[in-house]
Design a protein around this motif. Sequence first.
Motif, short mmCIF file in Angstrom:
data_model
loop_
_atom_site.label_atom_id
_atom_site.label_comp_id
_atom_site.label_asym_id
_atom_site.label_seq_id
_atom_site.Cartn_x
_atom_site.Cartn_y
_atom_site.Cartn_z
N ILE A 42 -1.28 -4.92 -11.28
CA ILE A 42 -2.15 -3.76 -11.08
C ILE A 42 -3.59 -4.20 -10.93
O ILE A 42 -4.14 -4.91 -11.77
N LEU A 43 -4.21 -3.74 -9.83
CA LEU A 43 -5.63 -3.96 -9.57
C LEU A 43 -6.33 -2.63 -9.74
O LEU A 43 -6.07 -1.67 -9.01
N ALA A 44 -7.25 -2.57 -10.71
CA ALA A 44 -7.95 -1.32 -11.00
C ALA A 44 -9.10 -1.60 -11.95
O ALA A 44 -9.12 -2.62 -12.63
N GLY A 45 -10.04 -0.67 -12.00
CA GLY A 45 -11.02 -0.68 -13.07
C GLY A 45 -10.41 -0.09 -14.32
O GLY A 45 -9.26 0.36 -14.32
N LYS A 46 -11.18 -0.08 -15.41
CA LYS A 46 -10.65 0.46 -16.66
C LYS A 46 -11.71 1.27 -17.39
O LYS A 46 -12.85 0.85 -17.53
N ASP A 47 -11.29 2.46 -17.81
CA ASP A 47 -12.11 3.29 -18.68
C ASP A 47 -11.87 2.83 -20.11
O ASP A 47 -10.79 3.03 -20.66
N LYS A 59 0.78 -4.52 -6.55
CA LYS A 59 1.25 -5.47 -5.54
C LYS A 59 2.50 -4.99 -4.82
O LYS A 59 2.90 -5.59 -3.82
N ASN A 60 3.11 -3.90 -5.30
CA ASN A 60 4.23 -3.30 -4.58
C ASN A 60 3.75 -2.29 -3.54
O ASN A 60 4.57 -1.71 -2.82
N HIS A 228 -1.63 -3.50 9.18
CA HIS A 228 -0.22 -3.33 9.59
C HIS A 228 0.68 -4.42 9.02
O HIS A 228 1.90 -4.23 8.94
N ASP A 229 0.12 -5.54 8.64
CA ASP A 229 0.89 -6.60 7.99
C ASP A 229 0.94 -6.42 6.48
O ASP A 229 1.43 -7.29 5.77
N ILE A 255 1.01 -7.14 0.10
CA ILE A 255 1.98 -6.31 -0.61
C ILE A 255 3.34 -7.00 -0.59
O ILE A 255 3.77 -7.55 0.42
N LYS A 256 4.02 -6.97 -1.72
CA LYS A 256 5.32 -7.63 -1.84
C LYS A 256 6.34 -6.96 -0.93
O LYS A 256 6.39 -5.73 -0.84
#
Length: 258
Positions: A42-47, A59-60, A228-229, A255-256
């Motif tokens: 998971i790629l995200a910021g955090k509160d 990544k999915n 597109h890839d 993306i996997k």
Amino acid sequence: MCILFIAVNQHPKFPLIIAANRDEFHHRSTTNSAFWEHHKDILAGKDNEAGGTWMGINKNGSVSALTNIRALNKDVENAITRGELVLNFLLGSSKQQKKYAQTLTDSRARYNGYNLLFGTLAQLYVYNNFEDTCVALDDGVYGLSNASLNSPWPKISTGRDALAKYCQHADVLDTEHLFELLHNDKLADDSALPKTGVPIEWERRLSSIFIQSPEYGTRSSTVLLVDHDQHVVWEERSFNAQAEQTSVQHFEFDIKKE
């Protein structure tokens, strides 16, 4: 997260473009976007106060982002943090979309007002818990802030028009133009302001795409591109109360394949 501009199949190279600002009180503790230590996909910021996030991708290929709905006197007693809705979707399977929409409907009364963007490159949705609606995003350009999808607020129309025009004329996508869009601090005319119940001074202050004030404003801008890839480019720029850029986070990954 308070404003999102989304382009679905509008650019020849990038079937998905999201440009987003997160507006928040400056005193609220936040961690810049990164791959999470205990959820490495998971790629995200955090509160840091409530533990959730406002926007992320895994990544999915699952994507999710949140905007609050500005509605005074409609707060839910003991409401659950809305940031967990983004995180919960990112933690699940990319095949969970229809099930997640039902989950949102079943739990809608437990949260204060929100819009949730969720889905994958193949199909994105926006759920509004006040209206209990789930809209599939077809090809097009969308704006989402603190009301319904594509509400005719000046900043929504301005951002949508700018993104649509850029997608039509950009042979090579320059993310700087997207960040310029997100940094537009022009206030709306009083005659065009929405009436959401806050004092007129706040309606003015909140009417620009990029918001600046000593106590509340745009904390970060994020550009997400998927080609597109299924190669992902994510860049986040953070700002202080003086609207000065304080950091940049840049990530790229594929993306996997399922």
